[in-house]
Design an enzyme around this catalytic site. Sequence first.
Site, PDB file in Angstrom:
ATOM      1  N   LEU A 157       0.866  -1.171   0.000  1.00 21.67           N
ATOM      2  CA  LEU A 157       0.000   0.000   0.000  1.00 21.67           C
ATOM      3  C   LEU A 157       0.907   1.228   0.000  1.00 21.67           C
ATOM      4  O   LEU A 157       1.989   1.204   0.598  1.00 21.67           O
ATOM      5  CB  LEU A 157      -0.901   0.019   1.243  1.00 21.67           C
ATOM      6  N   ASP A 158       0.465   2.304  -0.642  1.00 24.79           N
ATOM      7  CA  ASP A 158       1.239   3.540  -0.612  1.00 24.79           C
ATOM      8  C   ASP A 158       1.388   4.029   0.828  1.00 24.79           C
ATOM      9  O   ASP A 158       0.575   3.690   1.700  1.00 24.79           O
ATOM     10  CB  ASP A 158       0.544   4.615  -1.448  1.00 24.79           C
ATOM     11  N   ARG A 159       2.400   4.845   1.054  1.00 22.31           N
ATOM     12  CA  ARG A 159       2.716   5.303   2.414  1.00 22.31           C
ATOM     13  C   ARG A 159       1.501   5.856   3.142  1.00 22.31           C
ATOM     14  O   ARG A 159       1.277   5.546   4.322  1.00 22.31           O
ATOM     15  CB  ARG A 159       3.808   6.387   2.345  1.00 22.31           C
TER      16      ARG A 159
END
Length: 328
Positions: free
Chosen positions: A142-144
């Site tokens: 998942l993106d940050r």
Amino acid sequence: MTKSSNDLSLESIEVDIQHAGERLDKVLSAYFPDLSRSRLQAWIKNGQVQVDEDVIIKPKHKMLGGESLLIETTLEDQGEWEANDIALNVHYEDESLIIINKPAGLVVHPAPGHYTDTLVNGLLFRYPELRKLPRAGIVHRLDRDTTGLLVVARTAEAHNHLVDQLQRRSFNREYLALAHGVLVSGDTINLPIGRHSIHRKKMAVVEAGKEAITHYRVVEKFADFTLVRVKLETGRTHQIRVHFSHLKHPLVGDPLYCIRNLRPKGASESFTQTYDSFRRQALHARLLGLLHPETGEYIEWSCDIPEDFLQLLGAIREHDNSNKSSQV
């Protein structure tokens, strides 16, 4: 044959005559179907496989059938990352997998600028055995600043099984996203995604990109926003963010794909404060479903919307209600 594990163990195999004429690495694949061919070839090249008590280091070695194999199933460390004591929200765990509920701001993999204090570092501290798995067992990312559920494998067998599911698109991944503007109804976005031709940190819809398919349906409409439920069929980098930005409905708070401040006109001071303080993409991985690598049973997990996302939705509803009252 005894079961392999993440610990040092010896596997003894009597090769069936049906494998006569096959390569050694292919024979091992038949007996270790959950492990990758590259891992099995590494065992051979490292001298960990004996054929009739002779160490064989060539994966192409032809088998006659009927041989005795002795395999040392040591799994090598896959990275030099540090283990850091990071608080992790473990949503579920068993002997095969771990489900993490990732908060905003937590980077998944170590990279330039983030070599420590990532999810990988925290996993290695809590589960040291994951050092022997690719990317500490993390199967997808998942993106940050995207919140929600992701799965981590605890064994090589589970990792291979889960990666195979992901490649066959059999994961059930559902997100909640808050987009700018009003979307009339649900739809499927089937547009290829690749690296942006100018801004190399960004992805974009490009003709030569990889296939990317996003399904969505409307959950709630507001005067200036739309809350949508999104299901991924593919998993390209920034896929949801890129697709909705391409439709001219970028996600609220997205620092990369929604550069302009699209705050509604006539917003109250209270709404403005809540809206401006939400400095990440409004995207939450709320549901994850997959076939359990050990039992084959379909299991599904879901998690609540994080507090900052809920506060933003509450502020939007209050803003809309206030405007409706003033128009009466």
